[in-house]
Scaffold this motif. Structure first.
Motif, mmCIF file in Angstrom:
data_model
loop_
_atom_site.group_PDB
_atom_site.id
_atom_site.type_symbol
_atom_site.label_atom_id
_atom_site.label_comp_id
_atom_site.label_asym_id
_atom_site.label_seq_id
_atom_site.Cartn_x
_atom_site.Cartn_y
_atom_site.Cartn_z
ATOM 1 N N THR A 11 78.231 -55.432 -38.069
ATOM 2 C CA THR A 11 77.157 -55.653 -37.096
ATOM 3 C C THR A 11 77.089 -54.525 -36.087
ATOM 4 O O THR A 11 75.998 -54.030 -35.763
ATOM 5 C CB THR A 11 77.379 -56.993 -36.370
ATOM 6 O OG1 THR A 11 77.457 -58.049 -37.329
ATOM 7 C CG2 THR A 11 76.244 -57.270 -35.407
ATOM 8 N N ILE A 12 78.233 -54.095 -35.568
ATOM 9 C CA ILE A 12 78.257 -52.983 -34.612
ATOM 10 C C ILE A 12 77.707 -51.713 -35.252
ATOM 11 O O ILE A 12 76.908 -50.980 -34.645
ATOM 12 C CB ILE A 12 79.693 -52.759 -34.097
ATOM 13 C CG1 ILE A 12 80.155 -53.983 -33.285
ATOM 14 C CG2 ILE A 12 79.783 -51.501 -33.259
ATOM 15 C CD1 ILE A 12 81.614 -53.922 -32.877
ATOM 16 N N TRP A 13 78.106 -51.445 -36.480
ATOM 17 C CA TRP A 13 77.648 -50.244 -37.174
ATOM 18 C C TRP A 13 76.139 -50.294 -37.439
ATOM 19 O O TRP A 13 75.431 -49.301 -37.284
ATOM 20 C CB TRP A 13 78.427 -50.082 -38.468
ATOM 21 C CG TRP A 13 78.013 -48.877 -39.266
ATOM 22 C CD1 TRP A 13 77.174 -48.828 -40.344
ATOM 23 C CD2 TRP A 13 78.412 -47.523 -39.028
ATOM 24 N NE1 TRP A 13 77.034 -47.549 -40.802
ATOM 25 C CE2 TRP A 13 77.783 -46.715 -40.017
ATOM 26 C CE3 TRP A 13 79.248 -46.913 -38.083
ATOM 27 C CZ2 TRP A 13 77.958 -45.345 -40.064
ATOM 28 C CZ3 TRP A 13 79.426 -45.538 -38.145
ATOM 29 C CH2 TRP A 13 78.785 -44.778 -39.124
ATOM 30 N N LYS A 14 75.634 -51.477 -37.824
ATOM 31 C CA LYS A 14 74.208 -51.621 -38.115
ATOM 32 C C LYS A 14 73.355 -51.412 -36.867
ATOM 33 O O LYS A 14 72.339 -50.704 -36.904
ATOM 34 C CB LYS A 14 73.942 -53.003 -38.708
ATOM 35 C CG LYS A 14 72.477 -53.268 -39.040
ATOM 36 C CD LYS A 14 72.287 -54.668 -39.578
ATOM 37 C CE LYS A 14 70.802 -54.944 -39.848
ATOM 38 N NZ LYS A 14 70.605 -56.340 -40.340
ATOM 39 N N VAL A 15 73.781 -52.010 -35.743
ATOM 40 C CA VAL A 15 73.012 -51.871 -34.502
ATOM 41 C C VAL A 15 72.996 -50.419 -34.042
ATOM 42 O O VAL A 15 71.958 -49.896 -33.610
ATOM 43 C CB VAL A 15 73.609 -52.788 -33.416
ATOM 44 C CG1 VAL A 15 72.960 -52.504 -32.066
ATOM 45 C CG2 VAL A 15 73.397 -54.244 -33.790
ATOM 46 N N GLY A 16 74.132 -49.741 -34.126
ATOM 47 C CA GLY A 16 74.166 -48.343 -33.718
ATOM 48 C C GLY A 16 73.431 -47.423 -34.664
ATOM 49 O O GLY A 16 72.841 -46.429 -34.245
ATOM 50 N N ARG A 17 73.436 -47.760 -35.955
ATOM 51 C CA ARG A 17 72.760 -46.901 -36.919
ATOM 52 C C ARG A 17 71.243 -47.035 -36.827
ATOM 53 O O ARG A 17 70.512 -46.072 -37.065
ATOM 54 C CB ARG A 17 73.234 -47.257 -38.329
ATOM 55 C CG ARG A 17 72.777 -46.277 -39.395
ATOM 56 C CD ARG A 17 73.419 -46.597 -40.735
ATOM 57 N NE ARG A 17 73.047 -45.621 -41.745
ATOM 58 C CZ ARG A 17 73.477 -45.652 -42.995
ATOM 59 N NH1 ARG A 17 74.307 -46.624 -43.379
ATOM 60 N NH2 ARG A 17 73.103 -44.720 -43.856
ATOM 61 N N GLU A 18 70.756 -48.238 -36.479
ATOM 62 C CA GLU A 18 69.316 -48.414 -36.332
ATOM 63 C C GLU A 18 68.751 -47.536 -35.226
ATOM 64 O O GLU A 18 67.649 -47.002 -35.362
ATOM 65 C CB GLU A 18 69.001 -49.888 -36.034
ATOM 66 C CG GLU A 18 69.184 -50.804 -37.232
ATOM 67 C CD GLU A 18 68.954 -52.261 -36.866
ATOM 68 O OE1 GLU A 18 68.765 -52.546 -35.660
ATOM 69 O OE2 GLU A 18 68.953 -53.117 -37.772
ATOM 70 N N ASP A 19 69.472 -47.389 -34.134
ATOM 71 C CA ASP A 19 69.030 -46.540 -33.026
ATOM 72 C C ASP A 19 70.266 -45.997 -32.319
ATOM 73 O O ASP A 19 70.888 -46.695 -31.515
ATOM 74 C CB ASP A 19 68.166 -47.336 -32.055
ATOM 75 C CG ASP A 19 67.456 -46.436 -31.055
ATOM 76 O OD1 ASP A 19 67.775 -45.235 -31.000
ATOM 77 O OD2 ASP A 19 66.567 -46.943 -30.332
#
Length: 505
Positions: A11-19
């Motif tokens: 989840t942390i990686w996905k949120v940071g990768r989106e923006d």
């Protein structure tokens, strides 16, 4: 518990990768809180300010937002509300000290009632609510804190000064972080979202037309419409109204930070978004043609496949050209509405005219006969029902065998009645599909929506060109050998838009 760390990391990686800017903003907030905490941690600063340093921490938590425009909006509202409230509170205190203690209490209570009522009523004014709602809330809070506490506290002036200084320190740190340390501009977000909406509409139209003429089963898409790329393309457009208005509001507070220092035309971006939503409604209706109950046979659709795909391809190219022009801040190509688009329209018109029997019908008697057959079938189903009711009522006897026979007949009649209720919709569908022109009606709706998309494309091009004129976009140059700036002075009276209604302190 074993799966929780992996889920949390994904989840942390996905949120940071989106923006990735979210991670930058998080570090900026952490650094700002660390700097403002020095007012407590460093002994010389704490001796000068004291426990009022907590107001600086609260200011950083409340004011520092994701974009520079949002931070400026809340920071200036907070500062303006604090200054006005403090000035008015000192004026009330100066008048109240000239009278006796009893009259002073009455005067302070009346002032609190009058100012609270007036300020709250002003929040309903549209202009105040859009731009200064948060500032009015801070004004009410600060005014009541200073005015009421002045009745019991002797040195309220020093407390107010210390709180004002700490709030200024907190706002200064927030503005420094927002404007000078990796700034995130609301205007750029609005600019990029407009580009994304144009590209999403282009992909939706192209995918919708290709899927309409391919060999896969259309009913499968009805179950997974939320995962459909067609749906994702226009969903961002339909849900963009509140986001566009919020970003436009914050962009109106931002300073001129472009290379040529032009005013950001946020009003025109809102107009472009409104036109794109109107355009998106037609794309939604076009997508609905894929999910209708009655579908045109594939053999009939194949007759019009080539002109429809070509027409959709030209519309897609035009939308992508508009997206590229906004992304690169240049005017559109003069040939954005190419001759190929008009040729595709003419070919579609010719293909429809070449099949008049599909749309006008060649044997109306056959359709009438099918409807008459359906009506006769329904009449035959109703006639025995009446006869059976008559027999049942006339043959009722008093013995137990007759009573059992009547109950049995009644149960069988009820079962047949339920069966007829189930069959009636099927009979209605048979009657509809028996009409000869019903096979062509779904495609006629699809073709008319496709032509409507072409008609509404002119409105989108017009608004994008107006955006280029106001924003001083460079002229179109295929080779990009030189940049020719053609600019007219943008309008000066730019009205503010809407502030978020949530306010916390």
């Amino acid at each position: 518990m074993k799966r929780s760390p992996g889920w949390l990391w994904r989840t942390i990686w996905k949120v940071g990768r989106e923006d990735p800017r979210r991670m930058i903003h998080a570090f900026k907030v952490g650094l700002s809180l660390t700097l403002v905490s020095l007012l407590y941690l460093m002994e010389p600063l704490f001796k000068g300010i004291g426990t009022n340093a907590i107001w600086a921490v609260m200011t950083v938590v409340v004011v520092l937002e994701f974009t520079a425009g949002a931070t400026l909006c809340k920071g200036l509202n907070r500062g303006l509300g604090t200054v006005l409230a403090g000035s008015l509170a000192f004026l009330i205190e100066f008048i109240a000290t000239k009278s006796g203690k009893a009259f002073r209490a009455v005067f302070i209570g009346a002032a609190v009632f009058l100012i609270g009522t007036t300020a709250t009523y002003m929040r309903f004014f549209s202009y105040i609510k859009k731009n200064y709602d948060y500032g009015v809330v801070i004004f009410l809070l600060t005014f009541n804190l200073i005015t009421v506490s002045s009745y019991r506290v002797e040195n309220v002036l020093k407390i107010a000064h210390d709180r004002f200084y700490t709030i200024v320190i907190g706002c200064g740190i927030c503005l420094f972080m927002s404007l000078l340390v990796f700034p995130i501009w609301s205007g750029e977000d609005l600019h990029n979202s407009t580009v994304g909406k144009l590209e999403g509409l282009a992909k939706s139209i192209e995918a919708c037309v290709n899927e309409y003429f391919n060999d896969s089963e259309l009913k499968e898409n009805q179950e997974k419409s939320s995962e459909d790329p067609i749906y994702k393309g226009y969903k961002a457009v339909l849900d963009s109204k509140s986001t566009d208005e919020t970003l436009a509001l914050y962009a109106s507070w931002e300073p001129r930070h472009s290379r040529h220092c032009y005013r950001f035309p946020w009003q025109q971006y809102v107009k472009v978004g409104a036109v794109l939503r109107q355009f998106g409604y037609t794309v939604v209706a076009l997508h609905g043609c894929l999910l209708t109950e009655i579908q045109t046979p594939r053999s009939v659709r194949a007759l019009f496949k080539d002109p429809c795909i070509r027409l959709a391809g030209e519309v897609t190219k035009a939308l992508m050209e508009l997206a590229n022009s906004i992304r690169n801040r240049r005017h559109c190509s003069p040939g954005i509405l190419s001759d190929h688009l008009h040729e595709a329209l003419q070919d579609l018109n010719t293909a429809i005219k070449s099949q008049p029997r599909l749309f006008l019908g060649s044997n109306n008697n056959q359709a009438n006969n099918m409807l008459a057959l359906a009506a006769a079938h329904a009449a035959r189903q109703n006639k025995p029902e009446n006869d059976r009711h008559g027999v049942s009522l006339s043959s009722v006897k008093t013995d137990s065998s007759a009573l059992m026979e009547w109950k049995t007949n009644r149960a069988s009649e009820q079962a047949k009645e339920n069966e007829r209720k189930v069959l009636r919709p099927q009979l209605s569908k048979i009657a509809i599909t028996s009409l000869e022109f019903s096979e062509a009606l779904p495609f006629a709706a699809f073709a008319s929506l496709l032509v409507e998309i072409v008609a509404r494309l002119d409105n989108v091009i017009e608004e994008v060109e107006e955006l280029g004129r106001i924003a001083c976009y460079k002229e179109y140059n295929p080779e990009d050998d030189e940049i020719i700036v053609k600019c007219e002075k943008p309008p000066v009276d730019v009205a503010k838009n809407q502030l978020p209604t949530h306010a916390s302190d």
